[in-house]
Write a protein that holds these residues in place. Structure first.
Motif, PDB file in Angstrom:
ATOM      1  N   ALA A 150       0.822  -1.225   0.000  1.00  0.00           N
ATOM      2  CA  ALA A 150       0.000   0.000   0.000  1.00  0.00           C
ATOM      3  C   ALA A 150       0.848   1.265   0.000  1.00  0.00           C
ATOM      4  CB  ALA A 150      -0.923  -0.008   1.213  1.00  0.00           C
ATOM      5  N   ALA A 151       0.480   2.196  -0.874  1.00  0.00           N
ATOM      6  CA  ALA A 151       1.124   3.517  -0.897  1.00  0.00           C
ATOM      7  C   ALA A 151       0.440   4.382   0.161  1.00  0.00           C
ATOM      8  CB  ALA A 151       0.966   4.152  -2.278  1.00  0.00           C
ATOM      9  N   GLN A 153       6.486   2.943  -1.141  1.00  0.00           N
ATOM     10  CA  GLN A 153       5.528   2.445  -2.133  1.00  0.00           C
ATOM     11  C   GLN A 153       4.823   3.585  -2.862  1.00  0.00           C
ATOM     12  OE1 GLN A 153       6.210   1.332   0.752  1.00  0.00           O
ATOM     13  NE2 GLN A 153       5.857  -0.839   1.024  1.00  0.00           N
ATOM     14  N   ALA A 154       4.825   4.775  -2.298  1.00  0.00           N
ATOM     15  CA  ALA A 154       4.132   5.908  -2.942  1.00  0.00           C
ATOM     16  C   ALA A 154       4.969   6.423  -4.124  1.00  0.00           C
ATOM     17  CB  ALA A 154       3.911   7.029  -1.933  1.00  0.00           C
ATOM     18  N   SER A 155       4.339   6.537  -5.288  1.00  0.00           N
ATOM     19  CA  SER A 155       5.057   7.022  -6.474  1.00  0.00           C
ATOM     20  C   SER A 155       5.161   8.544  -6.428  1.00  0.00           C
ATOM     21  CB  SER A 155       4.290   6.614  -7.733  1.00  0.00           C
ATOM     22  OG  SER A 155       3.061   7.308  -7.775  1.00  0.00           O
ATOM     23  N   ARG A 213       2.740  11.216  -4.541  1.00  0.00           N
ATOM     24  CA  ARG A 213       3.233  12.258  -3.614  1.00  0.00           C
ATOM     25  C   ARG A 213       2.710  13.623  -4.047  1.00  0.00           C
ATOM     26  NH1 ARG A 213       8.431  11.055  -0.869  1.00  0.00           N
ATOM     27  NH2 ARG A 213       8.948  13.217  -1.273  1.00  0.00           N
ATOM     28  N   GLN A 214       2.702  13.849  -5.369  1.00  0.00           N
ATOM     29  CA  GLN A 214       2.204  15.142  -5.871  1.00  0.00           C
ATOM     30  C   GLN A 214       0.715  15.317  -5.578  1.00  0.00           C
ATOM     31  OE1 GLN A 214       3.313  15.677  -9.991  1.00  0.00           O
ATOM     32  NE2 GLN A 214       5.480  15.575  -9.465  1.00  0.00           N
ATOM     33  N   TYR A 215      -0.043  14.209  -5.715  1.00  0.00           N
ATOM     34  CA  TYR A 215      -1.477  14.274  -5.378  1.00  0.00           C
ATOM     35  C   TYR A 215      -1.638  14.730  -3.916  1.00  0.00           C
ATOM     36  CZ  TYR A 215      -3.027  11.420  -9.440  1.00  0.00           C
ATOM     37  OH  TYR A 215      -3.316  10.941 -10.684  1.00  0.00           O
TER      38      TYR A 215
END
Ligand SMILES: NC(=O)c1ccc[n+]([C@@H]2O[C@H](COP(=O)([O-])OP(=O)(O)OC[C@H]3O[C@@H](n4cnc5c(N)ncnc54)[C@H](OP(=O)(O)O)[C@@H]3O)[C@@H](O)[C@H]2O)c1
Length: 260
Positions: A101-102, A126-128, A132-134
């Protein structure tokens, strides 16, 4: 907090019909619809089914239940989950959402309710970049958002900007009391204190000068401000603030351990 974030997003041009909100209490959803015409439902899994980003804006005590209710849907969609709850660690969320999970953990503060918040964010591996930008975009809808290099740094952020508004309220209360002791009526002391806090904050924000330089410029040698500043320094204001913030950071770490 959810209403403020949604209000901020819609105000900054995000289409309301691309936002879904879930809450077990229908009157909360009715209030939200008065702010923005978002899609609402009382089922968390349904709300997140086709989402790219899920924001969990619940109290830490109900985080386990809320996370559990969306786990299957998030695993299926690969959405990034953002938690704004104090003391809820990435590890505890990952235990419920799964290893892949991100997750973005965020520490906002109360002025976010007025669109003037200061939020710090930390993401797991795991977060792309796009996720991260979102997250940054969403928290920027209620003020400034900045990244910290470790999850542990969020304890320091909690002690600084999370609890910080209360420090300023306390300082302002003390100034008002002192003003009254000097003979002012409370209304005048309060009005002048609050406006002074706002003015000082804006000067700090809008000038490219160091705080010490701003302070030097309003401190004439031998004048009234110098006397007051010397009194603060003789009474170790720095140490008082450092001890208070250490206590807050220790408590933040303790709360994270308690929440498991
Ligand atoms: N307020 C701030 O300034 C601030 C600052 C920093 C961080 N935070 C954090 O932000 C989070 C939200 O704070 P808040 O002040 O916005 O809290 P809040 O006003 O209590 O809002 C939480 C909402 O979530 C709903 N809820 C409860 N259980 C749920 C579940 N299982 N699934 C879906 N929704 C559920 C609540 O419904 P009910 O009313 O029916 O319970 C309520 O409407 C907290 O973790 C807090 O620590 C807040």
């Amino acid at each position: 907090m959810a209403s403020s974030i949604i209000g901020g997003l819609v105000e900054s041009g995000h289409p309301a019909d691309r936002i879904s909100a879930a809450d077990p209490y229908p009157p909360s959803l009715e209030k939200l619809c008065a702010i923005a015409p978002v899609r609402v439902c009382d089922n968390n899994a349904e709300a997140v089914a086709s989402a790219d980003v899920v924001v969990l804006a619940v109290k830490p005590q109900v985080m386990a239940e809320a996370t559990g209710s969306i786990a299957a849907a998030v695993t299926m969609s690969g959405a990034v989950t953002i938690s704004i709850a104090a003391g809820v660690t990435i590890a505890s969320m990952q235990a419920r959402l799964g290893e892949g999970a991100a997750i973005v953990r965020c520490m906002p503060n109360t002025p976010a309710l007025l669109g003037c918040g200061a939020s710090a964010l930390y993401a797991n591996e795991q977060a792309s970049e796009q996720q991260r930008q979102y997250a940054e975009g969403i928290l920027s809808a209620v003020g400034i958002a900045t990244w910290v290099p470790s999850e542990q740094a969020l304890d320091a952020i909690t002690a600084l900007s999370g609890s910080g508004p209360a420090y300023f309220f306390l300082f302002m209360e003390a100034m008002i009391k002192a003003g009254v002791n000097l003979g002012l009526d409370e209304e005048t002391a309060s009005l002048m204190t609050i406006q002074t806090a706002l003015g000082a904050s804006r000067m700090a924000q809008e000038n490219n000068l160091a705080l010490a330089e701003l302070r030097r410029r309003v401190t004439s040698p031998g004048g009234t401000t110098q006397r007051a500043v010397e009194s603060f320094q003789q009474n170790n204001l720095d140490t008082i603030v450092a001890k208070a913030m250490q206590a807050a950071a220790d408590r933040a770490a303790e709360m994270a351990r308690e929440m498991g």
